[in-house]
Motif scaffolding. Structure first.
Motif, PDB file in Angstrom:
ATOM      1  N   GLU A  35       0.838  -1.207   0.000  1.00 32.94           N
ATOM      2  CA  GLU A  35       0.000   0.000   0.000  1.00 32.94           C
ATOM      3  C   GLU A  35       0.870   1.253   0.000  1.00 32.94           C
ATOM      4  O   GLU A  35       0.604   2.200  -0.751  1.00 32.94           O
ATOM      5  CB  GLU A  35      -0.913   0.034   1.229  1.00 32.94           C
ATOM      6  CG  GLU A  35      -2.029  -0.972   1.232  1.00 32.94           C
ATOM      7  CD  GLU A  35      -2.841  -0.900   2.524  1.00 32.94           C
ATOM      8  OE1 GLU A  35      -4.082  -0.856   2.410  1.00 32.94           O
ATOM      9  OE2 GLU A  35      -2.244  -0.888   3.623  1.00 32.94           O
ATOM     10  N   ASP A  94       1.002   9.810  -4.666  1.00 30.68           N
ATOM     11  CA  ASP A  94      -0.350  10.014  -4.135  1.00 30.68           C
ATOM     12  C   ASP A  94      -0.240  10.459  -2.678  1.00 30.68           C
ATOM     13  O   ASP A  94      -0.304   9.648  -1.754  1.00 30.68           O
ATOM     14  CB  ASP A  94      -1.145   8.714  -4.267  1.00 30.68           C
ATOM     15  CG  ASP A  94      -2.582   8.829  -3.804  1.00 30.68           C
ATOM     16  OD1 ASP A  94      -2.951   9.859  -3.204  1.00 30.68           O
ATOM     17  OD2 ASP A  94      -3.341   7.855  -4.034  1.00 30.68           O
ATOM     18  N   GLU A 151      -2.244  12.156  -0.817  1.00 30.55           N
ATOM     19  CA  GLU A 151      -3.453  11.986  -0.001  1.00 30.55           C
ATOM     20  C   GLU A 151      -3.501  10.580   0.603  1.00 30.55           C
ATOM     21  O   GLU A 151      -3.748  10.416   1.796  1.00 30.55           O
ATOM     22  CB  GLU A 151      -4.688  12.245  -0.866  1.00 30.55           C
ATOM     23  CG  GLU A 151      -5.992  12.236  -0.079  1.00 30.55           C
ATOM     24  CD  GLU A 151      -7.180  12.585  -0.974  1.00 30.55           C
ATOM     25  OE1 GLU A 151      -8.180  11.842  -0.894  1.00 30.55           O
ATOM     26  OE2 GLU A 151      -7.097  13.579  -1.717  1.00 30.55           O
ATOM     27  N   THR A 152      -3.253   9.573  -0.222  1.00 26.15           N
ATOM     28  CA  THR A 152      -3.257   8.192   0.281  1.00 26.15           C
ATOM     29  C   THR A 152      -2.093   7.976   1.234  1.00 26.15           C
ATOM     30  O   THR A 152      -2.262   7.341   2.286  1.00 26.15           O
ATOM     31  CB  THR A 152      -3.196   7.185  -0.882  1.00 26.15           C
ATOM     32  OG1 THR A 152      -4.363   7.361  -1.690  1.00 26.15           O
ATOM     33  CG2 THR A 152      -3.144   5.755  -0.370  1.00 26.15           C
ATOM     34  N   ARG A 192      -2.908   9.452   4.508  1.00 25.49           N
ATOM     35  CA  ARG A 192      -3.905   8.621   5.200  1.00 25.49           C
ATOM     36  C   ARG A 192      -3.249   7.388   5.815  1.00 25.49           C
ATOM     37  O   ARG A 192      -3.512   7.042   6.977  1.00 25.49           O
ATOM     38  CB  ARG A 192      -5.013   8.198   4.234  1.00 25.49           C
ATOM     39  CG  ARG A 192      -6.070   7.290   4.893  1.00 25.49           C
ATOM     40  CD  ARG A 192      -7.130   6.798   3.917  1.00 25.49           C
ATOM     41  NE  ARG A 192      -6.602   6.157   2.729  1.00 25.49           N
ATOM     42  CZ  ARG A 192      -6.156   4.899   2.673  1.00 25.49           C
ATOM     43  NH1 ARG A 192      -6.120   4.153   3.752  1.00 25.49           N
ATOM     44  NH2 ARG A 192      -5.714   4.398   1.523  1.00 25.49           N
ATOM     45  N   ALA A 240       1.289   4.019  -3.142  1.00 25.24           N
ATOM     46  CA  ALA A 240       1.020   5.447  -2.929  1.00 25.24           C
ATOM     47  C   ALA A 240       2.249   6.294  -3.246  1.00 25.24           C
ATOM     48  O   ALA A 240       2.148   7.343  -3.888  1.00 25.24           O
ATOM     49  CB  ALA A 240       0.558   5.693  -1.500  1.00 25.24           C
TER      50      ALA A 240
END
Length: 146
Positions: A117, A126, A128-129, A132, A121
């Motif tokens: 993951e 990414d 934003e991911t 998070r 990202a």
């Protein structure tokens, strides 16, 4: 004070007399153990795969980076924290890992999934991911430390 504040895990079975368990709990508290946990051998092995064995696998895998040879001057606490348990006894840990292979493989699969993951990202830029994922980890750790 060797055991001061340490945890002891007991895994009684159907043949363990109840009074023996009680006596052992008292003994362990008397010599300084802060906590005595009673569980099944199966629950013990499952949790130890996560709390101990996985850390040894990750530490050993991490230190195998070619960059480890060049870390001097670039590393501090997080490097030391992550690599400390790579100084292991390979005979003992090989036996422990193989004795608990199913539980340990499950934990390795879980961490690989989480690492993937992060990799996805980061590779996709990414933010934003990535934010998070990092925030989820931070929140879980903070909740566990309360």
């Amino acid at each position: 004070d060797l055991f001061h504040g340490a945890s002891m895990i007991l895994t009684p079975d159907v043949h363990t007399p109840a009074d023996a368990q009680t006596r052992l709990e008292r003994l362990f508290h008397a010599v300084g153990f802060a906590r005595v946990t009673i569980t099944t051998p199966e629950a013990h092995d499952s949790m130890i795969a996560f709390t101990s064995q996985l850390a040894h696998v990750v530490s050993s895998a991490y230190i195998k980076s070619p960059r480890a040879q060049m870390h001097s001057g670039f590393s501090a606490g997080s490097y030391k924290d992550l690599t400390r348990v790579a100084k292991l006894n390979p005979h003992m840990w090989t036996e422990l890992f193989l004795d608990n292979a199913d539980d340990l493989c499950c934990e390795i699969d879980t961490i690989i999934s989480h690492l993937q993951e992060f990799k996805t990202a980061i590779a996709a830029h990414d933010g934003e991911t990535l934010y998070r994922l990092l925030d989820e980890g931070r929140a879980i750790k903070e909740a566990l430390d309360r």
